[in-house]
Write a protein that holds these residues in place. Structure first.
Motif, PDB file in Angstrom:
ATOM      1  N   GLU A 161       0.811  -1.218   0.000  1.00 21.07           N
ATOM      2  CA  GLU A 161       0.000   0.000   0.000  1.00 21.07           C
ATOM      3  C   GLU A 161       0.843   1.265   0.000  1.00 21.07           C
ATOM      4  O   GLU A 161       0.680   2.122   0.867  1.00 21.07           O
ATOM      5  N   GLY A 164      -1.159   4.558  -0.134  1.00 19.47           N
ATOM      6  CA  GLY A 164      -2.379   4.594   0.672  1.00 19.47           C
ATOM      7  C   GLY A 164      -2.737   5.969   1.204  1.00 19.47           C
ATOM      8  O   GLY A 164      -3.911   6.332   1.258  1.00 19.47           O
ATOM      9  N   PRO A 168      -5.935  11.854  -4.137  1.00 17.91           N
ATOM     10  CA  PRO A 168      -6.172  11.196  -5.422  1.00 17.91           C
ATOM     11  C   PRO A 168      -5.302  11.713  -6.568  1.00 17.91           C
ATOM     12  O   PRO A 168      -4.826  10.930  -7.386  1.00 17.91           O
ATOM     13  N   ARG A 171      -1.717  10.666  -6.011  1.00 24.01           N
ATOM     14  CA  ARG A 171      -1.724   9.207  -6.114  1.00 24.01           C
ATOM     15  C   ARG A 171      -1.678   8.758  -7.576  1.00 24.01           C
ATOM     16  O   ARG A 171      -0.878   7.898  -7.948  1.00 24.01           O
ATOM     17  N   THR A 193      -2.636  -3.810  -2.417  1.00 26.72           N
ATOM     18  CA  THR A 193      -3.457  -2.609  -2.412  1.00 26.72           C
ATOM     19  C   THR A 193      -4.886  -2.927  -1.991  1.00 26.72           C
ATOM     20  O   THR A 193      -5.364  -4.050  -2.170  1.00 26.72           O
ATOM     21  N   HIS A 194      -5.545  -1.936  -1.408  1.00 26.29           N
ATOM     22  CA  HIS A 194      -6.970  -2.077  -1.093  1.00 26.29           C
ATOM     23  C   HIS A 194      -7.821  -1.484  -2.200  1.00 26.29           C
ATOM     24  O   HIS A 194      -9.037  -1.606  -2.184  1.00 26.29           O
ATOM     25  N   ASP A 195      -7.146  -0.832  -3.138  1.00 24.70           N
ATOM     26  CA  ASP A 195      -7.856  -0.019  -4.108  1.00 24.70           C
ATOM     27  C   ASP A 195      -7.937  -0.783  -5.437  1.00 24.70           C
ATOM     28  O   ASP A 195      -6.935  -0.984  -6.114  1.00 24.70           O
ATOM     29  N   GLU A 197      -9.162   0.071  -8.229  1.00 29.08           N
ATOM     30  CA  GLU A 197      -8.769   0.915  -9.362  1.00 29.08           C
ATOM     31  C   GLU A 197      -7.247   0.851  -9.554  1.00 29.08           C
ATOM     32  O   GLU A 197      -6.744   0.739 -10.673  1.00 29.08           O
ATOM     33  N   GLU A 198      -6.536   0.909  -8.420  1.00 27.68           N
ATOM     34  CA  GLU A 198      -5.074   0.837  -8.480  1.00 27.68           C
ATOM     35  C   GLU A 198      -4.621  -0.528  -9.005  1.00 27.68           C
ATOM     36  O   GLU A 198      -3.723  -0.631  -9.836  1.00 27.68           O
TER      37      GLU A 198
END
Ligand SMILES: Nc1ncnc2c1ncn2[C@@H]1O[C@H](COP(=O)(O)OP(=O)(O)OP(=O)(O)O)[C@@H](O)[C@H]1O
Length: 311
Positions: A161, A164, A168, A171, A193-195, A197-198
């Protein structure tokens, strides 16, 4: 190339990583996603032996990492974590120079590398080199953390992360910088990652974990179109699926012959941004720089997973 073979980690009676096998080809990116506590960080940390597996093994370039002394292994593998993990009493330059100095690089090469990385991450060396971490913003600290991980040009980079805490805009910029750098250096990258989109925008493949198990390991388009289980479908976020699919595709993949009025867009623009332009300005087609057009119709088809090839 990283090969993970039947990797398992148990703490007392609890198996937190269960028989995970996957491989990441040289120069490719694997994104690990999953709910909190699903074992992503543990899996990542078994690659550089910050956590020792209960069973199974990891090979890097065909060599079993358990045969390499951990401190030497970690000099070959970059590691960047959320919250950067910088040494608080060392300057930015000293932090970035950590591994090159351990590897006994000549001092002039160390200095040149530090400045090169600071420039790359848009931190003016003259202003930032001698600062301490607490004299930087959170985003700047995080960029220094990534620069430090990259300092000795590692063949493998592990990131937990890393973006994190970034806003935005920064990022998105940090992600595209990382991607450019990774492609240029041919680094093999594993990123937690938790995202989603990422994961979709960075990963050549996405590994979905749940309760220590690897549920699916496949290219983003495959995961989006054919999620292996209901859990994977849920994690992706059904409602976001069309947008993720569009993000994966540059306009160049959807160009067809034709003429359209209005300003042209670059062929590298994502189909998602092209759709936004069509919707916002009420356009049915956009001219593409270098010739041809992309149509609203094709963009919508693509969002439904029925259009032309995706990365
Ligand atoms: N040293 C340890 N001793 C006992 N249990 C541990 C240890 N380290 C991790 N765990 C447990 O292992 C499980 C997986 O943790 P891990 O940090 O790998 O998950 P994660 O998917 O990275 O989670 P998050 O997304 O919240 O960071 C968790 O239930 C955690 O409590």
């Amino acid at each position: 190339m990283i090969e993970i073979e039947h990797l398992t980690k148990r703490y007392d009676d609890t198996e937190v990583v269960s028989d995970v096998s996957l491989s990441v080809p040289k120069g490719k990116i694997a994104a690990l996603v999953g709910t909190s506590g699903s074992g992503k960080t543990t899996l990542l940390r078994m690659i550089n032996r910050l956590v020792e597996p209960t069973s199974g093994r990891v090979l890097i370039g065909g060599v079993d990492v358990s045969t390499m002394p951990p401190h030497l292994l970690r000099r070959r593998i970059g590691y960047a974590i959320q919250g950067h993990g910088l040494f608080p009493h060392r300057t930015v330059a000293q932090n970035i120079a950590t591994v090159p100095r351990l590897l006994k690089w000549p001092e002039d090469q160390v200095r040149a590398r530090v400045d090169e990385l600071l420039n790359l991450f848009q931190l003016d060396p003259a202003r930032f080199r001698d600062r301490l971490p607490h004299e930087l913003s959170g985003g700047q600290q995080q960029r220094v953390g990534v620069a430090r991980a990259l300092a000795a040009r590692p063949e493998v980079l592990l990131m937990d992360e890393p973006f994190g805490a970034l806003d935005p805009l920064i990022r998105a910029k940090a992600q595209s910088d990382l991607l450019a750098l990774q492609r240029q250096l041919g680094t093999t990258l594993v990123i937690v990652t938790h995202d989603m989109e990422e994961a979709v925008s960075l990963g050549d493949r996405i590994a979905v974990m749940d309760k220590g198990h690897l549920l699916q390991y496949a290219p983003p388009a495959e995961i989006l179109k054919n999620p292996a289980t209901d859990f994977v479908r849920e994690l992706i976020g059904q409602d976001q699926r069309p947008f993720h699919l569009l993000s994966l595709t540059p306009v160049s993949a959807l160009v067809r012959p034709g003429e359209a009025t209005g300003p042209a867009i670059a062929p590298g623009t994502s189909a998602r941004d092209a759709l936004a332009e069509c919707l916002w300005n009420g356009r049915d087609a956009l001219p593409v720089e270098g010739g041809g057009i992309v149509t609203l119709d094709d963009l919508l088809k693509h969002a439904r997973g029925t259009g032309a090839a995706t990365r």
